[in-house]
Design an enzyme around this catalytic site. Structure first.
Site, PDB file in Angstrom:
ATOM      1  N   LYS A   1       0.848  -1.207   0.000  1.00  0.00           N
ATOM      2  CA  LYS A   1       0.000   0.000   0.000  1.00  0.00           C
ATOM      3  C   LYS A   1       0.878   1.249   0.000  1.00  0.00           C
ATOM      4  CE  LYS A   1      -0.259  -0.138   5.048  1.00  0.00           C
ATOM      5  NZ  LYS A   1      -1.077  -0.513   6.209  1.00  0.00           N
TER       6      LYS A   1
ATOM      7  N   TYR B   1      13.843  30.548   8.143  1.00  0.00           N
ATOM      8  CA  TYR B   1      12.623  31.254   8.554  1.00  0.00           C
ATOM      9  C   TYR B   1      12.526  31.331  10.070  1.00  0.00           C
ATOM     10  CZ  TYR B   1      10.692  30.971   3.828  1.00  0.00           C
ATOM     11  OH  TYR B   1      10.470  31.107   2.492  1.00  0.00           O
TER      12      TYR B   1
HETATM   13  C1  LIG Z   1      -0.358  -1.547   6.852  1.00  0.00           C
HETATM   14  C2  LIG Z   1      -0.967  -2.806   7.282  1.00  0.00           C
HETATM   15  C3  LIG Z   1      -0.189  -3.924   7.581  1.00  0.00           C
HETATM   16  C4  LIG Z   1       1.310  -3.882   7.629  1.00  0.00           C
HETATM   17  O1  LIG Z   1       1.722  -3.393   8.868  1.00  0.00           O
HETATM   18  P1  LIG Z   1       3.278  -3.362   9.206  1.00  0.00           P
HETATM   19  O2  LIG Z   1       3.333  -2.896  10.603  1.00  0.00           O
HETATM   20  O3  LIG Z   1       3.865  -2.382   8.251  1.00  0.00           O
HETATM   21  O4  LIG Z   1       3.769  -4.727   8.976  1.00  0.00           O
HETATM   22  C5  LIG Z   1      -0.818  -5.117   7.861  1.00  0.00           C
HETATM   23  N1  LIG Z   1      -2.149  -5.205   7.867  1.00  0.00           N
HETATM   24  C6  LIG Z   1      -2.935  -4.146   7.610  1.00  0.00           C
HETATM   25  C7  LIG Z   1      -4.399  -4.314   7.648  1.00  0.00           C
HETATM   26  C8  LIG Z   1      -2.380  -2.905   7.325  1.00  0.00           C
HETATM   27  O5  LIG Z   1      -3.168  -1.864   7.075  1.00  0.00           O
END
Ligand SMILES: *Cc1c(COP(=O)(O)O)cnc(C)c1O
Length: 374
Positions: A33, A265
């Protein structure tokens, strides 16, 4: 080199995938993702499939559709699909969908009825995170779902849940969540429905909680070589993971300034002695958090140069020190695996009051990704 690039080491990605494969009997779902946590959706997906990933997981349906459009054939789950999504494309492209509500379930059934093709579904159970997932109305949900399975209207591929505190392995909430999960799954099975896959473990649970592995583990941050929690689980090296992203930029300018000069800044920083400053060609528009402090910086000409003053939209300034041999036009390393002395992603996260997940995911589209095999 461009003014900035994120170099992604595909050997590291493949090594991190094989690492977890060697530690579980479950299938491995590579979580890709958010543009593969900022590492690039398609190159990372192809690379992990090559290395043996059984599944890919995305949050958004668009991300899953992009994978299919790029010829990727392994099973894919998209788990964040609100009402109104393009469920027809999902069903046509064999993308598994997660459901937490009857509203979404009903929309999916409408689409599948029109298409004459069964959807592949995973039910999410809320076991304590109070985010996605079916909650206390589990029993009535089970009644609906069993009816649909018995009428052959859906394939119930999986049932899953998500840990709230897997990055704190000693918390009893972890085993409590697992036992709620087990109870709810048992109820489903007692109603005559047996899902093919159960899955609950994210990276932290994959590393520390073997009982939660079930049939699939969802390997996210670990795939990118980063620790789910540096304090409780240890850093990348101690776990045996290889950080894959190295962020490089250029010194747009190196200049001498006098003691007492203010920087940036708000003139929030003042140099105490005559020094050389370097202007780095990255800013918060590229994903460098504006609140970064001087615990982070860049590796320039063989030395660490800490950040000084506020991060601007397109640039930030580092204190090179009067002795530095760095010069205008030089390449610098913003972060990397740390092998050569450069700042790590974990150090940047600490300097910004955030977690490594956010540092890599924020690196924006203005920064090209290039792929290496170091
Ligand atoms: C992002 C996500 C993961 C992965 O989590 P990590 O801590 O990066 O391993 C697993 N399951 C779901 C549902 C997620 O949204």
């Amino acid at each position: 080199m461009n003014r900035a690039v994120a170099e992604i080491n595909l050997n590291a990605i493949e090594s991190n995938l094989k690492f977890i494969k060697g530690k579980t009997n479950a299938q491995v779902l590579a979580v890709v993702k958010a543009d593969a946590y900022g590492h690039g959706l398609i190159p990372i997906s192809k690379s992990v499939i090559e290395a043996g990933a059984d599944w890919l997981g995305t949050a958004l349906l668009e991300e899953a559709i992009t994978l299919r459009e790029n010829g990727i054939k392994v099973p894919i789950i998209a788990w964040l699909t609100p009402c109104g999504e393009d469920f027809k494309s999902a069903i046509n492209l064999n993308i598994d969908l997660s459901i937490s509500s009857l509203e979404v379930l009903n929309e999916i059934i409408d689409s599948s009825t029109q298409l004459g093709k069964k959807p592949r579904l995973h039910i999410e159970i809320d076991t304590g995170m109070s985010r996605g997932g079916v909650g206390d109305d589990w029993d009535s949900f089970v009644v609906e779902v069993s009816k649909l399975v018995k009428e052959d209207k859906i394939s119930l591929v999986g049932v899953w849940s998500h840990f709230a505190r897997a990055d704190e392995p000693l918390e009893k909430m972890n085993s409590q969540q697992l036992s709620i999960f087990t109870d709810r799954v048992t109820k489903l099975i007692n109603s005559g429905i047996k899902p093919e896959f159960l899955h609950m473990a994210n990276s932290a649970a994959a590393l520390t909680f073997k009982d939660s592995h079930k049939n699939i583990i969802r390997w996210g941050i670990g795939l990118y070589g980063l620790s789910p929690d540096v304090n409780y689980i240890g850093d990348s090296i101690s776990i045996g993971l290889k950080p894959a992203m190295k962020l490089k930029a250029k010194l747009n300018l190196v200049k001498k300034v006098k003691a007492g000069s203010t920087v940036g800044y708000g003139a929030t920083a003042v140099v105490n002695e005559d020094t050389k400053l370097g202007v780095v060609t990255l800013g918060y528009a590229d994903g460098i958090p504006r609140n970064a402090n001087n615990l982070a910086g860049v590796f320039a000409c063989g030395k660490r140069a800490p950040l000084i003053g506020r991060v601007s939209m397109d640039q930030f300034v580092v204190n090179l020190g009067i002795e530095s041999l760095a010069k205008t036009g030089d390449e610098v390393i913003v972060f990397g695996a740390g092998n050569d002395g450069e700042y790590t992603i974990d150090e940047w996260a600490k300097a910004c009051g955030t977690i490594n997940y956010e540092i890599v995911t924020r690196i924006g589209p203005r920064v090209p990704r290039i792929y290496t095999r170091e």
